[in-house]
Motif scaffolding. Sequence first.
Motif, short mmCIF file in Angstrom:
data_model
loop_
_atom_site.label_atom_id
_atom_site.label_comp_id
_atom_site.label_asym_id
_atom_site.label_seq_id
_atom_site.Cartn_x
_atom_site.Cartn_y
_atom_site.Cartn_z
N THR A 24 1.54 17.92 -10.65
CA THR A 24 1.25 19.34 -10.46
C THR A 24 -0.24 19.60 -10.60
O THR A 24 -0.84 20.30 -9.78
N CYS A 25 -0.84 19.03 -11.66
CA CYS A 25 -2.28 19.22 -11.87
C CYS A 25 -3.06 18.68 -10.67
O CYS A 25 -3.97 19.34 -10.16
N TYR A 67 -2.01 18.28 -7.63
CA TYR A 67 -1.74 19.09 -6.46
C TYR A 67 -2.55 20.39 -6.48
O TYR A 67 -3.13 20.80 -5.48
N ILE A 68 -2.60 21.03 -7.65
CA ILE A 68 -3.37 22.28 -7.76
C ILE A 68 -4.85 22.01 -7.49
O ILE A 68 -5.52 22.77 -6.79
N ARG A 69 -5.33 20.89 -8.04
CA ARG A 69 -6.74 20.55 -7.77
C ARG A 69 -6.98 20.34 -6.28
O ARG A 69 -8.00 20.76 -5.73
N LEU A 78 -5.32 21.69 -3.83
CA LEU A 78 -5.27 22.99 -3.17
C LEU A 78 -6.57 23.75 -3.38
O LEU A 78 -7.09 24.37 -2.44
N HIS A 79 -7.12 23.70 -4.58
CA HIS A 79 -8.41 24.34 -4.84
C HIS A 79 -9.48 23.76 -3.92
O HIS A 79 -10.29 24.48 -3.33
N GLU A 87 -9.02 22.31 -1.06
CA GLU A 87 -8.77 22.73 0.32
C GLU A 87 -9.30 24.12 0.57
O GLU A 87 -9.88 24.38 1.63
N VAL A 88 -9.10 25.03 -0.39
CA VAL A 88 -9.62 26.38 -0.24
C VAL A 88 -11.14 26.32 -0.10
O VAL A 88 -11.72 27.00 0.75
N GLU A 89 -11.77 25.47 -0.91
CA GLU A 89 -13.22 25.34 -0.82
C GLU A 89 -13.65 24.79 0.54
O GLU A 89 -14.58 25.31 1.16
#
Lengths: 164, 89
Positions: B49-50, B52-54, B56-57, B59-61
């Motif tokens: 999860t950690c 994956y969230i990283r 996603l962050h 990817e947003v960047e």
Amino acid sequence: MMNTPQQVKNPTSSLKSRFITRFLGALTKINAEDPISSPSPTRIFQRYRRIKVASNKSMAYSVRSRRIWSRAMLSRFRSRRSAFSGRRSSVKTTNCTTINVTINENKTAKGGLDMQTDELRELVPGGEAMDVCNLLDETAHYIKCLTTQVQVMRKIVDFCHLSK
Amino acid sequence: MSGRRSGSGVSSISDDQITHLVFKLQQLIPELCARRSHKASASKVLQETCDYIRNLHKEVEDLSDRLSQLLASIDTDNDQAAIVRSLLM
């Protein structure tokens, strides 16, 4: 009685459409304020930062205060704004610290799982003050929102490529 | 709940609740959701999860970066309606 399931709107799709509307509005604004088509690297970097903030803000505002993580994010944005205008909103920070202390005392009872959740707490907005149950629940929602963000942004990028 | 050891008994959160929430998370993470019927360990799910969230962050960047360069090339105001329509489909 015609009661088609389609009448029940999928909550994710209304969240998605709220996000799209907000984010596109923000992009229009950024584009309008910075219309030069070949700006300097500094300008591009500033624009990148504004877009990133707009993306996160748009999602947080679209979720509104329905979630702990979105509330935490929104108060972060607000305190950043008031910091710029010189006002201090330290009251909220103090409250969070108090909650943190109490939760930590309960955390040690749970043992190993808490070490693992420390990392997650740093990644999810407002994670530090949540109990394990809330943390896991909020994380699931946060991930859904992040993936929506990414999905929409990708589509906009594709659209930009197509229009070139 | 009687007969179930839950540490010092301070917390009112049951282990079942946590297991269920961890499993729910597992299904959201691409790395793990292939094993839908097979429950991964809580620590594995949290670790993934950690990560994956990283991701996603990041990817947003990256997408913000690409948008910052592409933005000037489109007139979002006029195209907005078209974009919204195609995105919502």
